[in-house]
Design an enzyme around this catalytic site. Structure first.
Site, PDB file in Angstrom:
ATOM      1  N   HIS A  10      17.114  36.076 -80.598  1.00 34.81           N
ATOM      2  CA  HIS A  10      16.547  34.730 -80.640  1.00 34.81           C
ATOM      3  C   HIS A  10      16.376  34.274 -82.078  1.00 34.81           C
ATOM      4  CE1 HIS A  10      12.962  37.051 -81.510  1.00 34.81           C
ATOM      5  NE2 HIS A  10      12.856  37.517 -80.266  1.00 34.81           N
TER       6      HIS A  10
HETATM    7  P1  TYD Z   1      10.113  39.102 -76.609  1.00 38.77           P
HETATM    8  O1  TYD Z   1      10.156  37.879 -77.454  1.00 38.77           O
HETATM    9  O2  TYD Z   1      11.068  39.164 -75.454  1.00 38.77           O
HETATM   10  O3  TYD Z   1      10.300  40.405 -77.485  1.00 38.77           O
HETATM   11  P2  TYD Z   1      11.486  40.822 -78.499  1.00 38.77           P
HETATM   12  O4  TYD Z   1      11.611  39.746 -79.520  1.00 38.77           O
HETATM   13  O5  TYD Z   1      11.026  42.125 -79.061  1.00 38.77           O
HETATM   14  O6  TYD Z   1      12.745  40.979 -77.710  1.00 38.77           O
HETATM   15  O7  TYD Z   1       8.631  39.301 -76.096  1.00 38.77           O
HETATM   16  C1  TYD Z   1       8.295  40.273 -75.116  1.00 38.77           C
HETATM   17  C2  TYD Z   1       7.081  39.776 -74.345  1.00 38.77           C
HETATM   18  O8  TYD Z   1       5.932  39.737 -75.184  1.00 38.77           O
HETATM   19  C3  TYD Z   1       7.267  38.380 -73.790  1.00 38.77           C
HETATM   20  O9  TYD Z   1       6.637  38.355 -72.524  1.00 38.77           O
HETATM   21  C4  TYD Z   1       6.497  37.502 -74.739  1.00 38.77           C
HETATM   22  C5  TYD Z   1       5.383  38.420 -75.217  1.00 38.77           C
HETATM   23  N1  TYD Z   1       4.924  38.143 -76.583  1.00 38.77           N
HETATM   24  C6  TYD Z   1       3.627  37.721 -76.793  1.00 38.77           C
HETATM   25  O10 TYD Z   1       2.850  37.503 -75.835  1.00 38.77           O
HETATM   26  N2  TYD Z   1       3.178  37.531 -78.058  1.00 38.77           N
HETATM   27  C7  TYD Z   1       3.965  37.759 -79.128  1.00 38.77           C
HETATM   28  O11 TYD Z   1       3.512  37.577 -80.283  1.00 38.77           O
HETATM   29  C8  TYD Z   1       5.317  38.192 -78.914  1.00 38.77           C
HETATM   30  C9  TYD Z   1       6.247  38.448 -80.084  1.00 38.77           C
HETATM   31  C10 TYD Z   1       5.755  38.382 -77.626  1.00 38.77           C
END
Ligand code: TYD
Length: 148
Positions: free
Chosen positions: A49
């Site tokens: 992303h």
């Molecule tokens: P995600 O963005 O998919 O993680 P990565 O970038 O590591 O692939 O986030 C995983 C889950 O955590 C998703 O449900 C969103 C949540 N999340 C939060 O609640 N707060 C945060 O600061 C972050 C980064 C993710």
């Protein structure tokens, strides 16, 4: 490409080591959020992303992982395996984390509160936005010392 490796001073004595992070001193933004990624399988790719607003500083405090960054024109892939080194990634840079070691703990300092609406999770959409606006520093310039 808006990224920068940052080396942190290690405070140490015979008892062990310590590293301190201070916003706008060795972290190039006001820190609104800290999270860490751990216990991720080696075969998994995370991230995939770009954030419209959030700047990140990634520090691999245990183990190792690789970070791929992409601005739509150039792709780079780095190994992060030192607790005394951070990788600053500006907003609007596409990023992926992969090849996590079994003991990897990837700590991330972020310049904004979590807001799912500022995530671009579709790569084609990212390319369209990035190409149309030339916006790799869309929400605020990175000062020269943090630019590479
Ligand atoms: P995600 O963005 O998919 O993680 P990565 O970038 O590591 O692939 O986030 C995983 C889950 O955590 C998703 O449900 C969103 C949540 N999340 C939060 O609640 N707060 C945060 O600061 C972050 C980064 C993710």
């Amino acid at each position: 490409m808006d990224y920068k490796f940052v080396d942190f001073n290690i405070k140490g004595d015979e008892r062990g080591y310590l590293i301190a992070f201070e916003e706008n001193v060795n972290v190039p933004f006001d820190v609104k959020r800290v999270f860490y990624i751990f216990d991720t399988k080696g075969s998994v790719t995370r991230g995939q992303h770009a954030n419209k607003n959030t700047k990140h500083l990634l520090i691999n405090i245990s183990g190792s992982c690789r970070i791929k960054i992409d601005n739509g024109k150039e792709q780079l892939d780095f190994l992060l395996n030192r607790p005394d080194q951070g990788l600053f990634i500006n907003n609007m840079v596409w990023k992926e984390m992969h090849e996590f070691s079994y003991n990897c703990i990837l700590m991330v300092l972020a310049s904004e509160y979590y807001d799912e609406t500022e995530y671009i999770r579709d790569y084609d959409e990212y390319l369209k936005i990035a190409n149309n606006s030339g916006l790799l520093t869309v929400n605020g310039e990175v000062s020269d010392i943090w630019k590479q």
